[in-house]
Scaffold this active site. Sequence first.
Site, PDB file in Angstrom:
ATOM      1  N   PRO A 113      21.930 -72.640  42.488  1.00 55.65           N
ATOM      2  CA  PRO A 113      20.606 -71.923  42.376  1.00 55.65           C
ATOM      3  C   PRO A 113      19.737 -72.387  42.993  1.00 55.65           C
ATOM      4  O   PRO A 113      19.515 -73.468  43.441  1.00 55.65           O
ATOM      5  CB  PRO A 113      20.291 -72.302  40.704  1.00 55.65           C
ATOM      6  CG  PRO A 113      21.128 -73.627  40.554  1.00 55.65           C
ATOM      7  CD  PRO A 113      22.497 -73.511  41.452  1.00 55.65           C
TER       8      PRO A 113
ATOM      9  N   CYS B 100      -4.507 -61.121  60.901  1.00 50.68           N
ATOM     10  CA  CYS B 100      -5.220 -59.816  61.404  1.00 50.68           C
ATOM     11  C   CYS B 100      -3.823 -58.784  61.558  1.00 50.68           C
ATOM     12  O   CYS B 100      -3.326 -58.210  62.451  1.00 50.68           O
ATOM     13  CB  CYS B 100      -5.649 -59.989  62.684  1.00 50.68           C
ATOM     14  SG  CYS B 100      -7.075 -61.235  62.823  1.00 50.68           S
TER      15      CYS B 100
HETATM   16  N1  LLP Z   1      23.457 -69.640  48.169  1.00 54.41           N
HETATM   17  C1  LLP Z   1      23.305 -68.965  49.328  1.00 54.41           C
HETATM   18  C2  LLP Z   1      24.494 -68.814  50.185  1.00 54.41           C
HETATM   19  C3  LLP Z   1      22.234 -68.247  49.414  1.00 54.41           C
HETATM   20  O1  LLP Z   1      22.196 -67.478  50.486  1.00 54.41           O
HETATM   21  C4  LLP Z   1      21.241 -68.243  48.558  1.00 54.41           C
HETATM   22  C5  LLP Z   1      19.915 -67.750  48.974  1.00 54.41           C
HETATM   23  C6  LLP Z   1      21.217 -68.971  47.505  1.00 54.41           C
HETATM   24  C7  LLP Z   1      22.300 -69.616  47.136  1.00 54.41           C
HETATM   25  C8  LLP Z   1      19.991 -69.329  46.478  1.00 54.41           C
HETATM   26  O2  LLP Z   1      19.744 -68.131  45.691  1.00 54.41           O
HETATM   27  P1  LLP Z   1      18.727 -67.998  44.981  1.00 54.41           P
HETATM   28  O3  LLP Z   1      18.999 -68.770  43.625  1.00 54.41           O
HETATM   29  O4  LLP Z   1      17.463 -68.711  45.301  1.00 54.41           O
HETATM   30  O5  LLP Z   1      18.141 -66.564  44.441  1.00 54.41           O
HETATM   31  N2  LLP Z   1      13.356 -65.159  50.624  1.00 54.41           N
HETATM   32  C9  LLP Z   1      14.106 -64.184  49.711  1.00 54.41           C
HETATM   33  C10 LLP Z   1      15.321 -64.684  48.988  1.00 54.41           C
HETATM   34  C11 LLP Z   1      16.294 -65.184  50.081  1.00 54.41           C
HETATM   35  C12 LLP Z   1      17.657 -65.609  49.299  1.00 54.41           C
HETATM   36  C13 LLP Z   1      18.671 -66.165  50.477  1.00 54.41           C
HETATM   37  N3  LLP Z   1      19.720 -66.716  49.910  1.00 54.41           N
HETATM   38  C14 LLP Z   1      12.985 -64.088  48.570  1.00 54.41           C
HETATM   39  O6  LLP Z   1      11.916 -64.656  48.918  1.00 54.41           O
HETATM   40  O7  LLP Z   1      13.013 -63.324  47.774  1.00 54.41           O
END
Ligand code: LLP
Length: 426
Positions: free
Chosen positions: A286, A354
Site C-alpha cells: 500500500p 505559466c
Molecule cells: N505497487 C505497485 C507495483 C505500484 O505500481 C503502486 C503504485 C503501488 C504498489 C502503490 O499503489 P497505491 O497503494 O499507492 O495505490 N501518481 C498516481 C498514482 C500512481 C500509482 C502507481 N503505482 C496518482 O497520483 O494517483
Amino acid sequence: MTLAERLPGHPFIAYKNGTLHVEAAALPELAREHGTPLFIYSKQWMLEALAAYQRGFEGRDALICYAIKANSALGVLRIFAEAGCGFDIVSGGELARVLAAGADPAKVIFSGVGKTKHEMRQALAAGIACFNVESEAEIDVLNAVALDEGRQAAISVRINPNVDPKTHPYISTGLKGNKFGIAHDRALAIYRHAASLKGLRVVGIDCHIGSQITEAAPYLEALERVLDLVEAIEKAGIALHHLDFGGGLGIDYNGDTPPAADALWRRLLERLDARGFGQRRLVVEPGRSLVGNAGVCVTEVLYTKPGEAKNFCIVDAAMNDLPRPAMYQAFHRIVPVTPRRGEAVSYDVVGPVCESGDWLGRDRALDVKAGDLLAVLSAGAYSMAMASNYNTRGRAAELLVSGDRVTLIRRRESIEDQLRSEQFEG
Ligand code: LLP
C-alpha cells in the site's frame, strides 16, 4: 454542510477554535515560521492508517511493504520502518532512500517494469527480499546479473490478471492493454523457465491492478485469478512461498467510500481461507492509503482576479507542487485555514505556473482575500513525491507533526540547490 463535515473523517486534521490544525499544531503559525507552500503530515494519522492493515492481518503471516513512491520523505519512511514495515521500491534511488531511513533490506521488495542492470546489482548487494519481475526479458537479464555477481535473486512474477480496477486510466495497471505484468496465460510457462535458471530462486507471485481503487470487487476478482494460477504453478512442482497482492486501496478525496483496509482484508482472507491459502505468507504494497489523507499542503492566496468567465484565486502553490489535478484532473478538497464568515464566491484555484493546466481546483466556493491561507487536503500521497522544479520553483518544505511536536523533515529547496548541479559549456 459545515466545513468540518467536508474534511476527511479523522480527528488529526481538524478545525479548533476556527483554525485548521494538524494534530496539536495550528497551521497559521507553521506557515509563518516555515513559509508557503508547505506540506504538513500527521504522524498519528499514518500510524492509524497502518493499524487498519495490521488489524486486518492479525494472526496471519503478513508483510506490509509501504510503496514509497507515494511519499518518499526520509522522515516518513522512518515512521514505517520503526513500525516494522517492509518497503516496495521501484528504483535504485528508492532503495538508497529506504536504506538511509533504516529499513531492513530483508523486508524490501523491488517492483517496476524497467529495472536496470545497475539497479539489480545494487539490490542484490543490499540483500533485498524479492524482485517482482515483469517480463521474460527481465527474468533472463536478472538471472545473468545474479550469476555474474555470484548470487541468487529471489523472484516473484507479476501477473496481469486483466481485471478492471474501475479507476483513472493512467493509474489502472492490471488490464491487458497496460505495460505491467505478464499475461495470465503465459504465466505457467514463464514460471517453468524461471525455475530452471540457476541465478534465480522463485519465491512468490505478485499482482497489482491499479491505484485509488474504491471497491472490493476488483480485488476479489484478481485474487481468484491469482489463486487459480498458484494452483497450476504448484501442481507443476514450483512452490510459492508468498502471495503479493500489491497496493491500490483508495482514499476519500471527495466523498469517496473505499473499504477500510481491515474490512477489505477480512473479505480477501475469507476467500484465501476457503481456498486453503490463508496461512501462506501474504505481502501487500500500500502507498496512498497509508499517507494520502495524512497530509495537507498549505498555500497563501496571492491575488484574487475576477475574469470574464471565471474568478481566479491565485495561490503560491502550483502544478509543480501538486501535480495530480493537472495530470489526472484529480480532485483535492481546498479549505480555508481560518474560515471567514462572509459570502463565498466561485473560484478556480490556480498557481503561478505559466500554463492553463496549472490549476489546483475548479469552481470552488470560497470567501478569500489576498494573504489568506488555504489548505489543499489529501496531499500526503503523490504530491511532494511527484513535485518538480518546473518554472525554476524550489520544492516546498515538509513538516511532520506528532501531537504538539513539529519536525522540519525537509527544508525548502533553495535556488542554490537547484543551480548546483549545472554548468556552462567549455
Ligand atoms: N505497487 C505497485 C507495483 C505500484 O505500481 C503502486 C503504485 C503501488 C504498489 C502503490 O499503489 P497505491 O497503494 O499507492 O495505490 N501518481 C498516481 C498514482 C500512481 C500509482 C502507481 N503505482 C496518482 O497520483 O494517483
